[in-house]
Design a protein around this motif. Sequence first.
Motif, short mmCIF file in Angstrom:
data_model
loop_
_atom_site.label_atom_id
_atom_site.label_comp_id
_atom_site.label_asym_id
_atom_site.label_seq_id
_atom_site.Cartn_x
_atom_site.Cartn_y
_atom_site.Cartn_z
N ASP A 84 0.84 -1.21 0.00
CA ASP A 84 0.00 0.00 0.00
C ASP A 84 0.87 1.26 0.00
N TYR A 85 1.97 1.22 0.75
CA TYR A 85 2.88 2.36 0.81
C TYR A 85 3.50 2.63 -0.56
N VAL A 86 3.96 1.57 -1.20
CA VAL A 86 4.58 1.70 -2.52
C VAL A 86 3.56 2.24 -3.52
N LYS A 87 2.35 1.72 -3.47
CA LYS A 87 1.29 2.19 -4.37
C LYS A 87 1.00 3.67 -4.15
N ALA A 88 0.90 4.07 -2.89
CA ALA A 88 0.65 5.48 -2.57
C ALA A 88 1.79 6.35 -3.05
N LEU A 89 3.01 5.91 -2.83
CA LEU A 89 4.18 6.68 -3.25
C LEU A 89 4.21 6.83 -4.77
N LYS A 90 3.87 5.78 -5.48
CA LYS A 90 3.83 5.85 -6.95
C LYS A 90 2.82 6.89 -7.43
N SER A 91 1.71 7.03 -6.70
CA SER A 91 0.71 8.01 -7.11
C SER A 91 1.27 9.43 -7.00
N TYR A 92 2.18 9.67 -6.07
CA TYR A 92 2.82 10.98 -5.94
C TYR A 92 3.70 11.26 -7.15
N LEU A 93 4.29 10.21 -7.69
CA LEU A 93 5.23 10.38 -8.80
C LEU A 93 4.55 10.55 -10.15
N LYS A 94 3.26 10.24 -10.20
CA LYS A 94 2.53 10.34 -11.47
C LYS A 94 1.91 11.69 -11.70
N VAL A 95 2.11 12.62 -10.80
CA VAL A 95 1.52 13.95 -10.94
C VAL A 95 2.17 14.65 -12.14
#
Length: 96
Positions: A84-95
């Motif tokens: 879940d942490y990795v998924k959340a972090l990836k969402s930050y990088l897709k901005v």
Amino acid sequence: MIFPTLDPLLHSELRLAVMSLLVSAEEAEFPYIKEQTGATAGNLSVQIDKLQAANYIEVEKTFKGKKPCTICRITPVGLKAFKDYVKALKSYLKVK
């Protein structure tokens, strides 16, 4: 866009490193984790205790001959939290 919350327990560099090691290795002995992370024994012990208290890892204390041996294993709860942490972090990088 609303950013997902990052798990504060995993947002610590050392705790994230421990979890990353355990995701790939499933279990590891304390000296190996200490060597791989470059942490001091005292700091690593504190961080392992925090991960154990959250049920992210299991800690088994045994002996190898007469020497104490601490083995850490990731739990299903810890694996889910890490993913879940990795998924959340990836969402930050897709901005964009």
